[in-house]
Design an enzyme around this catalytic site. Structure first.
Site, PDB file in Angstrom:
ATOM      1  N   ASP A 104      40.789  51.013  32.927  1.00 23.48           N
ATOM      2  CA  ASP A 104      40.564  49.776  33.546  1.00 23.48           C
ATOM      3  C   ASP A 104      41.690  49.145  34.274  1.00 23.48           C
ATOM      4  OD1 ASP A 104      38.100  49.798  32.000  1.00 23.48           O
ATOM      5  OD2 ASP A 104      38.453  48.047  31.315  1.00 23.48           O
TER       6      ASP A 104
ATOM      7  N   GLY B  50      35.665  44.574  33.338  1.00 27.27           N
ATOM      8  CA  GLY B  50      36.942  44.649  33.377  1.00 27.27           C
ATOM      9  C   GLY B  50      37.545  43.280  33.675  1.00 27.27           C
ATOM     10  N   SER B  51      36.864  42.208  33.212  1.00 25.75           N
ATOM     11  CA  SER B  51      37.244  40.965  33.409  1.00 25.75           C
ATOM     12  C   SER B  51      38.634  40.541  32.876  1.00 25.75           C
ATOM     13  CB  SER B  51      36.269  39.771  33.057  1.00 25.75           C
ATOM     14  OG  SER B  51      36.171  39.904  31.687  1.00 25.75           O
TER      15      SER B  51
ATOM     16  N   GLY C 288      32.053  44.448  30.379  1.00 22.76           N
ATOM     17  CA  GLY C 288      32.275  46.155  30.647  1.00 22.76           C
ATOM     18  C   GLY C 288      32.781  46.176  32.271  1.00 22.76           C
TER      19      GLY C 288
HETATM   20  O1  PMV Z   1      36.411  47.811  29.229  1.00 27.99           O
HETATM   21  P1  PMV Z   1      34.979  48.498  29.087  1.00 27.99           P
HETATM   22  O2  PMV Z   1      34.150  47.989  28.239  1.00 27.99           O
HETATM   23  O3  PMV Z   1      34.366  48.939  30.294  1.00 27.99           O
HETATM   24  O4  PMV Z   1      35.222  49.793  28.431  1.00 27.99           O
HETATM   25  C1  PMV Z   1      36.279  50.869  28.872  1.00 27.99           C
HETATM   26  C2  PMV Z   1      35.593  51.995  28.571  1.00 27.99           C
HETATM   27  C3  PMV Z   1      35.986  52.800  27.332  1.00 27.99           C
HETATM   28  O5  PMV Z   1      36.041  54.239  27.608  1.00 27.99           O
HETATM   29  C4  PMV Z   1      34.829  52.740  26.204  1.00 27.99           C
HETATM   30  C5  PMV Z   1      37.381  52.590  26.492  1.00 27.99           C
HETATM   31  C6  PMV Z   1      38.632  52.882  27.366  1.00 27.99           C
HETATM   32  O6  PMV Z   1      39.614  52.271  27.161  1.00 27.99           O
HETATM   33  O7  PMV Z   1      38.551  53.781  28.239  1.00 27.99           O
END
Ligand code: PMV
Length: 321
Positions: A152, A107-108, A105
């Site tokens: 992201d 953003g790698s 979570g």
């Molecule tokens: O990439 P992550 O696991 O931080 O999740 C992104 C956040 C979400 O809102 C769940 C998905 C998105 O595309 O915004």
């Protein structure tokens, strides 16, 4: 020709995840303590398209042509070639390293894309600007995440705190006071696409209930923005914890994440919530300087496998757009 290198930070979502996929606002901040890095070295004797990729973190040491079309790095290069309208690439070596936890979570994947696009486009003599890098990274994310909101790629490319609404230009946030966050890794890996897909199924079955939850999260996000920019910042923690409760109702928390959130709050954090897609990955806690040691210890005791500290500083210099 000297090697060309570029990097991109990790990120964490302060509030608004999931709801942001459905048009609500979200806030994300860069986590500069972790970085993805790409280094390009020319190979003047190599044949056209001979691109040697070395990425020790994912045990990859191979030529681009040997990667499956569905491989994220292959997809990235295909998009880059189309975008720059190139018939072929000159030969080069590309080394990719990252200290951002994979599938946690932070953003790698997006950070690797941004670093590679920056370094390779510069090497090719067609340096891409942030807008191009962000939109190409978004295209690649879409090809394996289904319906990403775009938050992201945006926060990671521009490396500044953002207030983000899907499909709209982002706004840079200027906090009035410094804030310190602890990010704690549950050690549980979870795929964003799966969790986002499950939320979509639940929303389809009961749209009214889920839209009310998304709307409540969006309202909290606007409150957090107001407190960040105008104060009182002491009220932010309560909104973050309320956001966690709404994420629990969405069904994206887990016993491990709840345990970390509760431990941080019991040890004196001002607020805590899961961050990112959920079910695994990280939580973040807003922590005052005086409670840093006790909250860190409580998070470790509650099962955190890694801790990262990140600061949101009062003013953020504008950088090239
Ligand atoms: O990439 P992550 O696991 O931080 O999740 C992104 C956040 C979400 O809102 C769940 C998905 C998105 O595309 O915004």
């Amino acid at each position: 020709m000297p090697a060309i290198s570029a990097q991109a930070p990790g990120k964490t979502i302060l509030c608004g995840e999931h709801a942001v996929v459905y048009g609500q606002p979200a806030i994300a901040i860069p986590v500069t303590q972790v970085q993805a890095r790409a280094v390009v070295t020319a190979n003047p004797r190599g044949a056209a398209n001979q691109i040697h990729i070395i990425a020790p973190d994912i045990q990859l040491d191979d030529y681009l042509e040997n990667l499956a079309e569905s491989h994220p790095i292959k997809r990235l290069f295909t998009s880059l070639r189309h975008s720059l309208n190139l018939s072929h690439f000159p030969a080069f070596d590309l080394r990719i390293t990252s200290t951002i936890p994979i599938a946690g979570g932070m953003g790698s994947g997006a950070a690797v894309s941004v670093a590679v696009l920056r370094a390779v486009s510069q090497f090719l003599g067609h340096p891409m600007n942030n807008e191009q890098i962000s939109s190409l990274t978004f295209e690649v994310e879409k090809s394996y995440h289904g319906t990403p909101s775009g938050i992201d790629n945006t926060v990671i490319t521009y490396a500044r705190p953002i207030f983000f609404i899907r499909g709209q230009p982002f706004e840079t946030l200027h906090a009035i006071h410094p804030l310190t966050f602890l990010i704690a890794d549950s050690g549980v890996r979870s795929e964003t696409a799966t969790v986002v897909g499950d939320v979509r199924q639940a929303w389809k079955k009961n749209p009214e209930h889920y839209e009310a939850l998304f709307h409540a999260i969006g309202t909290l996000t606007v409150q957090v923005r107001r407190r960040l920019e105008r104060g009182p910042t002491e009220e932010i923690g309560g909104f973050l914890t309320a956001n966690h409760q709404l994420l629990q109702e969405l069904g994206v928390s887990s016993p491990e994440l709840d345990r970390l959130v509760n431990a941080a709050l019991a040890a004196g954090a001002q607020g805590a919530k899961l961050t990112g897609a959920g079910r695994g990955g990280n939580i973040l806690a807003l922590v005052g300087e005086d409670k840093m040691a006790s909250v860190s210890q409580a998070l470790r005791d509650a099962g955190a496998v890694n801790l990262y500290q990140t600061n949101l500083m009062p003013s953020h210099d504008e950088v090239e757009k």
